[in-house]
Design a protein around this motif. Structure first.
Motif, PDB file in Angstrom:
ATOM      1  N   SER A 384       0.838  -1.207   0.000  1.00 26.96           N
ATOM      2  CA  SER A 384       0.000   0.000   0.000  1.00 26.96           C
ATOM      3  C   SER A 384       0.869   1.253   0.000  1.00 26.96           C
ATOM      4  N   ASN A 385       2.022   1.196   0.640  1.00 30.15           N
ATOM      5  CA  ASN A 385       2.951   2.340   0.572  1.00 30.15           C
ATOM      6  C   ASN A 385       3.449   2.517  -0.864  1.00 30.15           C
ATOM      7  N   ALA A 386       3.856   1.382  -1.479  1.00 33.53           N
ATOM      8  CA  ALA A 386       4.385   1.438  -2.848  1.00 33.53           C
ATOM      9  C   ALA A 386       3.357   2.095  -3.766  1.00 33.53           C
ATOM     10  N   LYS A 388       0.702   4.045  -2.712  1.00 35.20           N
ATOM     11  CA  LYS A 388       0.387   5.394  -2.230  1.00 35.20           C
ATOM     12  C   LYS A 388       1.441   6.415  -2.659  1.00 35.20           C
ATOM     13  N   TYR A 389       2.699   5.991  -2.632  1.00 38.64           N
ATOM     14  CA  TYR A 389       3.781   6.945  -2.925  1.00 38.64           C
ATOM     15  C   TYR A 389       4.326   6.760  -4.349  1.00 38.64           C
ATOM     16  N   SER A 390       3.461   6.263  -5.272  1.00 36.61           N
ATOM     17  CA  SER A 390       3.916   6.047  -6.642  1.00 36.61           C
ATOM     18  C   SER A 390       3.439   7.119  -7.618  1.00 36.61           C
ATOM     19  N   ASN A 412       9.065  -3.431  -4.756  1.00 37.33           N
ATOM     20  CA  ASN A 412       9.690  -2.320  -5.479  1.00 37.33           C
ATOM     21  C   ASN A 412       8.646  -1.450  -6.175  1.00 37.33           C
ATOM     22  N   ASP A 413       8.847  -0.131  -6.057  1.00 32.84           N
ATOM     23  CA  ASP A 413       7.981   0.774  -6.825  1.00 32.84           C
ATOM     24  C   ASP A 413       8.855   1.755  -7.590  1.00 32.84           C
ATOM     25  N   LYS A 414       8.260   2.405  -8.570  1.00 31.19           N
ATOM     26  CA  LYS A 414       8.997   3.423  -9.333  1.00 31.19           C
ATOM     27  C   LYS A 414       8.413   4.787  -8.978  1.00 31.19           C
ATOM     28  N   PHE A 431       7.014   8.575  12.033  1.00 32.17           N
ATOM     29  CA  PHE A 431       7.845   9.344  11.093  1.00 32.17           C
ATOM     30  C   PHE A 431       7.188   9.385   9.718  1.00 32.17           C
ATOM     31  N   ARG A 432       7.104  10.586   9.152  1.00 34.04           N
ATOM     32  CA  ARG A 432       6.598  10.744   7.784  1.00 34.04           C
ATOM     33  C   ARG A 432       7.501  11.737   7.070  1.00 34.04           C
ATOM     34  N   VAL A 433       7.839  11.438   5.813  1.00 32.69           N
ATOM     35  CA  VAL A 433       8.674  12.372   5.052  1.00 32.69           C
ATOM     36  C   VAL A 433       7.838  13.635   4.805  1.00 32.69           C
ATOM     37  N   LYS A 434       8.515  14.789   4.978  1.00 30.79           N
ATOM     38  CA  LYS A 434       7.797  16.064   4.921  1.00 30.79           C
ATOM     39  C   LYS A 434       6.920  16.189   3.679  1.00 30.79           C
ATOM     40  N   LYS A 435       7.552  15.860   2.519  1.00 29.77           N
ATOM     41  CA  LYS A 435       6.810  16.139   1.281  1.00 29.77           C
ATOM     42  C   LYS A 435       5.600  15.218   1.072  1.00 29.77           C
ATOM     43  N   THR A 436       5.493  14.177   1.901  1.00 26.41           N
ATOM     44  CA  THR A 436       4.344  13.272   1.726  1.00 26.41           C
ATOM     45  C   THR A 436       3.238  13.561   2.740  1.00 26.41           C
ATOM     46  N   ARG A 437       3.418  14.608   3.526  1.00 28.31           N
ATOM     47  CA  ARG A 437       2.453  14.815   4.614  1.00 28.31           C
ATOM     48  C   ARG A 437       1.038  15.149   4.144  1.00 28.31           C
ATOM     49  N   GLY A 441      -1.982   9.368   5.852  1.00 27.81           N
ATOM     50  CA  GLY A 441      -1.136   8.380   6.528  1.00 27.81           C
ATOM     51  C   GLY A 441      -0.816   8.853   7.928  1.00 27.81           C
ATOM     52  N   ILE A 442      -0.421   7.922   8.779  1.00 25.63           N
ATOM     53  CA  ILE A 442      -0.128   8.345  10.150  1.00 25.63           C
ATOM     54  C   ILE A 442       1.301   7.981  10.584  1.00 25.63           C
ATOM     55  N   GLY A 443       2.033   7.335   9.706  1.00 27.10           N
ATOM     56  CA  GLY A 443       3.431   7.034  10.046  1.00 27.10           C
ATOM     57  C   GLY A 443       3.590   5.858  10.980  1.00 27.10           C
ATOM     58  N   LEU A 444       2.650   4.927  10.937  1.00 26.66           N
ATOM     59  CA  LEU A 444       2.770   3.756  11.819  1.00 26.66           C
ATOM     60  C   LEU A 444       3.018   2.461  11.053  1.00 26.66           C
ATOM     61  N   GLY A 445       2.640   2.471   9.747  1.00 27.40           N
ATOM     62  CA  GLY A 445       2.714   1.242   8.952  1.00 27.40           C
ATOM     63  C   GLY A 445       4.081   0.576   9.013  1.00 27.40           C
ATOM     64  N   LEU A 446       5.122   1.311   8.693  1.00 28.90           N
ATOM     65  CA  LEU A 446       6.464   0.704   8.634  1.00 28.90           C
ATOM     66  C   LEU A 446       6.961   0.308  10.017  1.00 28.90           C
ATOM     67  N   TYR A 447       6.593   1.097  11.026  1.00 23.40           N
ATOM     68  CA  TYR A 447       6.997   0.766  12.393  1.00 23.40           C
ATOM     69  C   TYR A 447       6.415  -0.597  12.790  1.00 23.40           C
TER      70      TYR A 447
HETATM   71  P1  ATP Z   1       0.366   4.555   7.659  1.00 21.66           P
HETATM   72  O1  ATP Z   1       0.640   4.388   9.108  1.00 21.66           O
HETATM   73  O2  ATP Z   1      -1.048   4.803   7.382  1.00 21.66           O
HETATM   74  O3  ATP Z   1       0.974   3.505   6.834  1.00 21.66           O
HETATM   75  P2  ATP Z   1       2.373   6.173   6.420  1.00 21.66           P
HETATM   76  O4  ATP Z   1       2.276   5.482   5.121  1.00 21.66           O
HETATM   77  O5  ATP Z   1       2.644   7.628   6.401  1.00 21.66           O
HETATM   78  O6  ATP Z   1       1.068   5.942   7.309  1.00 21.66           O
HETATM   79  P3  ATP Z   1       4.556   4.429   6.986  1.00 21.66           P
HETATM   80  O7  ATP Z   1       3.980   3.383   6.146  1.00 21.66           O
HETATM   81  O8  ATP Z   1       5.160   4.071   8.273  1.00 21.66           O
HETATM   82  O9  ATP Z   1       3.460   5.546   7.328  1.00 21.66           O
HETATM   83  O10 ATP Z   1       5.636   5.221   6.135  1.00 21.66           O
HETATM   84  C1  ATP Z   1       6.353   6.270   6.747  1.00 21.66           C
HETATM   85  C2  ATP Z   1       6.741   7.289   5.728  1.00 21.66           C
HETATM   86  O11 ATP Z   1       7.712   6.732   4.851  1.00 21.66           O
HETATM   87  C3  ATP Z   1       5.635   7.732   4.827  1.00 21.66           C
HETATM   88  O12 ATP Z   1       4.920   8.795   5.404  1.00 21.66           O
HETATM   89  C4  ATP Z   1       6.383   8.183   3.581  1.00 21.66           C
HETATM   90  O13 ATP Z   1       6.861   9.489   3.792  1.00 21.66           O
HETATM   91  C5  ATP Z   1       7.574   7.252   3.547  1.00 21.66           C
HETATM   92  N1  ATP Z   1       7.383   6.106   2.636  1.00 21.66           N
HETATM   93  C6  ATP Z   1       6.957   4.875   2.975  1.00 21.66           C
HETATM   94  N2  ATP Z   1       6.941   4.059   1.904  1.00 21.66           N
HETATM   95  C7  ATP Z   1       7.362   4.801   0.866  1.00 21.66           C
HETATM   96  C8  ATP Z   1       7.545   4.517  -0.532  1.00 21.66           C
HETATM   97  N3  ATP Z   1       7.318   3.318  -1.038  1.00 21.66           N
HETATM   98  N4  ATP Z   1       7.995   5.542  -1.310  1.00 21.66           N
HETATM   99  C9  ATP Z   1       8.240   6.742  -0.793  1.00 21.66           C
HETATM  100  N5  ATP Z   1       8.082   7.059   0.516  1.00 21.66           N
HETATM  101  C10 ATP Z   1       7.632   6.111   1.326  1.00 21.66           C
END
Ligand code: ATP
Ligand code: MG
Length: 491
Positions: A384-386, A388-390, A412-414, A431-437, A441-447
């Motif tokens: 879902s990140n791949a 969302k951020y594609s 992998n995403d492009k 943590f969320r990258v500034k430009k994606t705010r 998203g809430i920054g919990l998925g990857l954690y």
């Molecule tokens: P959620 O908790 O709903 O998943 P989120 O997607 O913001 O929210 P994470 O999945 O933890 O949180 O990702 C943290 C941050 O990492 C994202 O906010 C984004 O800035 C960056 N990120 C994650 N995956 C990618 C990706 N595939 N490409 C670019 N940036 C990404």
């Protein structure tokens, strides 16, 4: 040499002297160790009367163990060879109690009578008991010091470490070494940039005063900083100025404090948006109803729904991350087919994102023992990140590779990619990258992914280039016996 006493005048003199002695218990032995006489002090201290032991070998006064070791014979040999012997050992009194005594035996020559042994015995049981209990206490203290987790040291007034427990040696990187020649101020230098603790210590030493709760950060392993609380107490009873320092690890409570702050900050900041939206939608809806404008209501309700969903997602994510963070998280492992699990994760993601294509590469037809539900959670998070951020590219690749002891999954995403500066923090909570705010998203998925994979004793990592794309990886070990032939799998 006889075992009886004749009554020559010089002998009588000795007997008189020896009977009048009040403090020292005295025995007279012949050179074979037979008891010829004892004084009243001996009877007073050890209970034996003349009737009890005269004519017997003095061996009866030794413990069976000392008799087995041949201590009585050795004593006689020593006296005969050197005229004198000192011993500390147990003397068994009449009530069969072993009492610790210090004895001096002297060889005396009595004209016409021959050689005799005068044995002067001092009861040192009380001193010995005190010595033993001191030793026990000391051992106890040493054991306590060795087992407690806090680092404990004693410093002199020049801050030389004159005593330290194992926990401190470990902290100072001197574990297992012979007691180190260490000055605490030298040790502190690298960790006390503002000199706060050093100055506090110098002051305490100067004024013989105590302090507590001074904090210091120490890098115990490369890249692993810990926070410690230092307490200093002057040792009042020591003749020289000595100071007791207790260094207590408070890293975990600090982390918990930070976590509470983070969570509170997150809740107030992130929940405010959907909540404001809800309030606004409510107001708009009231107005629309008042004005009977039903055309608006549908879009307001949709907005309402989105806000509720967002809040719901946040709250469940938060509760999940808190659960995982506080250790209330157990893997429910089962044996399953890896490929089937991947398929399910892809189906879930594709249903939510029908315009995307997810390509799978690599052999997935093997089985693992792991938490199936949690692995699906990790893969759908990565996917879902791949997606969302594609932005433009509509293709995501999932690659599975396996060696003899682990399986690695790469997504992998492009897409937009992640800057080098942000990469180290990407798996951190909130943590969320500034430009994606602006993207939801809430920054919990990857954690959560990281915690789940760590619970499997695996690892997560990421490679990314801004505006080119990103690959998220995880690998979990396949310990011996984890991979089984597929015909044994029911799923
Ligand atoms: P959620 O908790 O709903 O998943 P989120 O997607 O913001 O929210 P994470 O999945 O933890 O949180 O990702 C943290 C941050 O990492 C994202 O906010 C984004 O800035 C960056 N990120 C994650 N995956 C990618 C990706 N595939 N490409 C670019 N940036 C990404
Ligand atoms: Mg995410």
């Amino acid at each position: 040499m006889s075992a009886s006493i004749t009554q020559s005048s010089s002998f009588q003199l000795i007997m008189d002297l020896f009977k009048n002695a009040k403090q020292n218990s005295i025995l007279l032995l012949n050179t074979q160790g037979i008891i010829l006489a004892l004084n009243p002090a001996f009877t007073k201290h050890f209970g034996y009367t003349e009737k009890d032991i005269i004519g017997k070998r003095f061996n009866v006064l030794f413990t069976p163990e000392d008799q087995r070791k041949g201590l009585p014979e050795k004593e006689i040999e020593r006296v005969l060879a050197t005229n004198q012997s000192n011993d500390n050992n147990y003397l068994v009194d009449k009530s069969n109690t072993a009492t610790w005594v210090s004895g001096e035996s002297l060889l005396i020559q009595i004209p016409k009578e021959g050689s005799f042994i005068l044995k002067v015995v001092e009861n040192i049981h009380v001193q010995k008991a005190a010595e033993i209990s001191f030793k026990v206490l000391n051992n106890f203290n040493e054991n306590v010091l060795a087992t407690i987790r806090d680092a404990v040291i004693v410093l002199d007034e020049k801050m030389n470490v004159i005593k330290a427990n194992d926990a401190f040696l470990k902290l100072a990187g001197k574990e297992g070494s012979v007691f180190p020649d260490l000055n605490f101020m030298e040790f502190l230098k690298q960790y006390d940039p503002g000199n706060k603790l050093t100055m506090g210590l110098q002051q305490a030493i100067k004024l013989q005063s105590a302090f507590s709760n001074k904090e210091i950060e120490i890098e115990t392993l490369p890249g692993n900083k810990k926070v410690f609380e230092v307490t200093c107490t002057p040792l009042i009873n020591s003749r020289n100025n000595r100071f007791l320092l207790i260094i207590h690890d408070i890293t975990i409570s600090k982390e918990m404090e930070k976590e509470r702050e983070d969570t509170l900050g997150f809740v107030t900041h992130e929940l405010r948006n959907p909540l404001t939206n809800l309030i606004l939608s409510n107001e708009l809806m009231t107005e629309a109803i008042k004005e009977n404008d039903l055309s608006q209501i549908e879009s307001i309700l949709a907005r309402f729904e989105r806000s509720v969903q967002r809040m719901n997602k946040m709250i469940s994510g938060l509760s999940e991350s808190t659960k995982i963070h506080s250790g209330i998280f157990e893997l429910e492992t089962s044996r399953f087919n890896f490929g089937n699990m991947i398929k399910e994760a892809i189906e879930v993601t594709e249903t939510l994102n029908p315009s995307f294509r997810i390509i799978v590469n690599g052999d997935t037809d093997f089985s693992v023992v792991a938490d199936r539900y949690r692995l699906i959670q990790v893969i759908t998070n990565y996917l879902s990140n791949a997606i969302k951020y594609s932005v433009e590219n509509k293709e995501v690749t999932l690659e599975i590779s396996r060696n003899h002891d682990s399986v690695t999954v790469a997504v992998n995403d492009k897409g937009i990619g992640i800057s080098k500066e942000s990469l180290p923090y990407i798996f951190e909570r909130f943590f969320r990258v500034k430009k994606t705010r602006k993207i939801e998203g809430i920054g919990l998925g990857l954690y959560l992914c990281k915690q789940i994979i760590h619970a499997h004793e695996g690892d997560v990592w990421v490679e990314s280039e801004e505006n080119k794309g990103t690959t998220f990886y995880f690998s979990i070990p396949l310990q011996t016996g984890f991979i089984v032939a597929d015909n044994q799998i029911k799923t």
